[in-house]
Design an enzyme around this catalytic site. Structure first.
Site, PDB file in Angstrom:
ATOM      1  N   LYS A 118      86.647 -36.278  57.000  1.00  0.00           N
ATOM      2  CA  LYS A 118      85.855 -37.499  56.830  1.00  0.00           C
ATOM      3  C   LYS A 118      86.680 -38.665  56.306  1.00  0.00           C
ATOM      4  CE  LYS A 118      81.219 -35.639  56.602  1.00  0.00           C
ATOM      5  NZ  LYS A 118      79.966 -35.512  55.885  1.00  0.00           N
ATOM      6  N   LYS A 134      82.372 -30.724  66.359  1.00  0.00           N
ATOM      7  CA  LYS A 134      81.018 -30.322  65.947  1.00  0.00           C
ATOM      8  C   LYS A 134      80.000 -31.410  66.293  1.00  0.00           C
ATOM      9  CE  LYS A 134      79.467 -30.741  61.753  1.00  0.00           C
ATOM     10  NZ  LYS A 134      78.842 -30.652  60.414  1.00  0.00           N
ATOM     11  N   LYS A 156      75.526 -35.633  62.945  1.00  0.00           N
ATOM     12  CA  LYS A 156      74.549 -36.723  62.919  1.00  0.00           C
ATOM     13  C   LYS A 156      75.193 -38.073  62.647  1.00  0.00           C
ATOM     14  CE  LYS A 156      72.561 -34.923  58.732  1.00  0.00           C
ATOM     15  NZ  LYS A 156      73.696 -34.738  57.823  1.00  0.00           N
TER      16      LYS A 156
HETATM   17  N1  AQP Z   1      76.670 -28.894  64.730  1.00  0.00           N
HETATM   18  C1  AQP Z   1      76.173 -28.040  63.856  1.00  0.00           C
HETATM   19  N2  AQP Z   1      75.991 -26.753  64.183  1.00  0.00           N
HETATM   20  C2  AQP Z   1      75.495 -25.865  63.290  1.00  0.00           C
HETATM   21  N3  AQP Z   1      75.154 -26.197  62.030  1.00  0.00           N
HETATM   22  C3  AQP Z   1      75.307 -27.475  61.661  1.00  0.00           C
HETATM   23  N4  AQP Z   1      75.067 -28.117  60.516  1.00  0.00           N
HETATM   24  C4  AQP Z   1      75.394 -29.418  60.642  1.00  0.00           C
HETATM   25  N5  AQP Z   1      75.851 -29.656  61.881  1.00  0.00           N
HETATM   26  C5  AQP Z   1      75.817 -28.460  62.539  1.00  0.00           C
HETATM   27  C6  AQP Z   1      74.536 -27.480  59.338  1.00  0.00           C
HETATM   28  O1  AQP Z   1      73.441 -28.232  58.884  1.00  0.00           O
HETATM   29  C7  AQP Z   1      73.402 -28.132  57.463  1.00  0.00           C
HETATM   30  C8  AQP Z   1      73.270 -29.504  56.898  1.00  0.00           C
HETATM   31  O2  AQP Z   1      74.427 -30.239  57.133  1.00  0.00           O
HETATM   32  P1  AQP Z   1      74.734 -31.518  56.282  1.00  0.00           P
HETATM   33  O3  AQP Z   1      73.982 -32.653  56.817  1.00  0.00           O
HETATM   34  O4  AQP Z   1      74.505 -31.264  54.843  1.00  0.00           O
HETATM   35  O5  AQP Z   1      76.243 -31.756  56.437  1.00  0.00           O
HETATM   36  P2  AQP Z   1      77.171 -31.676  57.661  1.00  0.00           P
HETATM   37  O6  AQP Z   1      77.580 -30.270  57.882  1.00  0.00           O
HETATM   38  O7  AQP Z   1      78.277 -32.624  57.392  1.00  0.00           O
HETATM   39  O8  AQP Z   1      76.257 -32.137  58.884  1.00  0.00           O
HETATM   40  P3  AQP Z   1      76.488 -33.288  59.895  1.00  0.00           P
HETATM   41  O9  AQP Z   1      75.332 -33.342  60.837  1.00  0.00           O
HETATM   42  O10 AQP Z   1      77.835 -33.189  60.515  1.00  0.00           O
HETATM   43  O11 AQP Z   1      76.368 -34.534  58.950  1.00  0.00           O
HETATM   44  P4  AQP Z   1      77.373 -35.705  58.705  1.00  0.00           P
HETATM   45  O12 AQP Z   1      77.642 -36.261  60.066  1.00  0.00           O
HETATM   46  O13 AQP Z   1      76.639 -36.642  57.817  1.00  0.00           O
HETATM   47  O14 AQP Z   1      78.577 -35.132  58.064  1.00  0.00           O
HETATM   48  C9  AQP Z   1      74.660 -27.424  56.991  1.00  0.00           C
HETATM   49  O15 AQP Z   1      74.363 -26.089  56.702  1.00  0.00           O
HETATM   50  C10 AQP Z   1      75.537 -27.538  58.178  1.00  0.00           C
HETATM   51  O16 AQP Z   1      76.484 -26.493  58.232  1.00  0.00           O
END
Ligand code: AQP
Length: 327
Positions: free
Chosen positions: A111, A192, A195
């Site tokens: 990030k 991955k 969001k």
């Molecule tokens: N692509 C994914 N596949 C499977 N699991 C996922 N998770 C996120 N993306 C995927 C799981 O969702 C939970 C919450 O995630 P988070 O929002 O706390 O953080 P993150 O992993 O950083 O998710 P994002 O969507 O990628 O958010 P941003 O873009 O804000 O960093 C976690 O259990 C995560 O593993």
């Protein structure tokens, strides 16, 4: 009854990756576990958020938790920022975490990569995440693959505290499902689905309307060849789409392969869009009902009270052990 705790950052609009990798499991686990599900709004501000957008993400995540099947009578659903013990315990554990440990976190590296200035909170947030978890002494933390390193750090920090100040924290195990723990981008299976991606074609949002879902799936990148076959090493794009398919339909990989044998990718993608729509549409309908009922803030208020009642005594005990005077 075993205890689970998990959460999602309110850093954007939720994707199908968040649903398959996290929420779907949360809903199943609440049947058999004492469950705490947090909206990690304090984590969301580790990257800059526009206030109106943050407010709308928080509301959307809360509504989607409940619309997806999280039941406020079975699970404690709460905003991290509404339970002050989190921020306080976060500071205590920041002093226990080592710089080197935080530097090793791949999510921080990803990030912060290429950014001119990076907020200090992005670096220290795994210590706050350790606090989020340890305050509830859960046995299990259901997560996607990308969060495994953070739960391992939580265990290390908890163990260090226990060694210095006497056993207080349960060291939780990460719970990672065999498939679906890492749903990849529709436009690049090496990344991955996320969001906060700037490319809408890379993700399906839980609230994307059916026609948008159909368009995104039809444009999803596929591997060369025509065979619908699950083989992540040689066919990463199709394998990712098959993973989504299996989670939205309950067909196994072998059944999907048999169903589309000799047909190329066209029919497979058409049906994939429909199973996604069929999975998300009922959630979208419940989301709208719940939104118009206005009951979500009552649910969050109830959750905050329940969560603080569990977290506060643990915080006070940790402070006492460390030498603070609780007045
Ligand atoms: N692509 C994914 N596949 C499977 N699991 C996922 N998770 C996120 N993306 C995927 C799981 O969702 C939970 C919450 O995630 P988070 O929002 O706390 O953080 P993150 O992993 O950083 O998710 P994002 O969507 O990628 O958010 P941003 O873009 O804000 O960093 C976690 O259990 C995560 O593993």
């Amino acid at each position: 009854m075993k205890k689970v705790l998990s959460g999602i950052q309110t850093s954007g609009r939720l994707t199908l990756g968040n649903y398959i990798g996290a929420i779907k499991n949360f809903v199943e686990l609440q049947e058999t576990h004492e469950s705490y599900y947090m909206l990690a709004d304090l984590h969301a501000i580790t990257v800059q958020q526009e206030p109106a957008a943050l407010r709308s993400y928080i509301e959307e995540v809360a509504l989607l938790y409940v619309a997806s099947g999280l039941d406020p009578d079975r699970s404690t659903i709460f905003l991290q920022s509404s339970v002050p013990s989190h921020a306080e315990m976060g500071w205590l554990l920041t002093t226990i975490a080592y710089l080197g440990e935080l530097e090793r976190m791949t999510q921080f590296k990803d990030k912060s990569f290429g950014k001119e200035s990076v907020g200090a909170g992005l670096f220290t947030y795994p210590a706050l995440q350790a606090a989020d978890i340890l305050l509830y002494n859960p046995d299990l933390v259901p997560i996607g693959e990308d969060q495994k390193q953070h739960v391992e750090l939580t265990r290390d920090i908890g163990h260090r505290f226990n060694t210095r100040y006497g056993e207080l924290f349960t060291l939780p195990e990460p719970l990672i499902q065999k498939t679906g723990a890492r749903i990849m981008s529709l436009d690049d299976a090496s990344k991955k689905m996320s969001k906060s991606s700037p490319t809408p074609a890379s993700y399906i949002l839980m609230l994307d309307p059916p026609e948008v879902i159909r368009k995104k799936v039809s444009r999803a990148v596929t591997d060369s060849g025509r065979e619908v076959k699950y083989d992540p090493a040689t066919k990463p794009e199709i394998s990712n789409l098959m993973t989504i398919y299996t989670h939205c339909s309950n067909l196994t990989f072998a059944e999907i392969e048999a169903k589309y044998e000799g047909q190329g990718y066209g029919n497979f993608k058409k049906d994939l869009a429909e199973v996604i729509v069929a999975t998300l549409l009922p959630i979208q309908q419940r989301y709208e009902e719940l939104r118009s009922s206005g009951s979500i803030y009552d649910i969050l208020r109830k959750g905050a009270k329940e969560a603080e009642a569990v977290a506060r005594p643990v915080l006070l005990e940790a402070k006492k052990r460390m030498g603070f005077i609780n007045l």
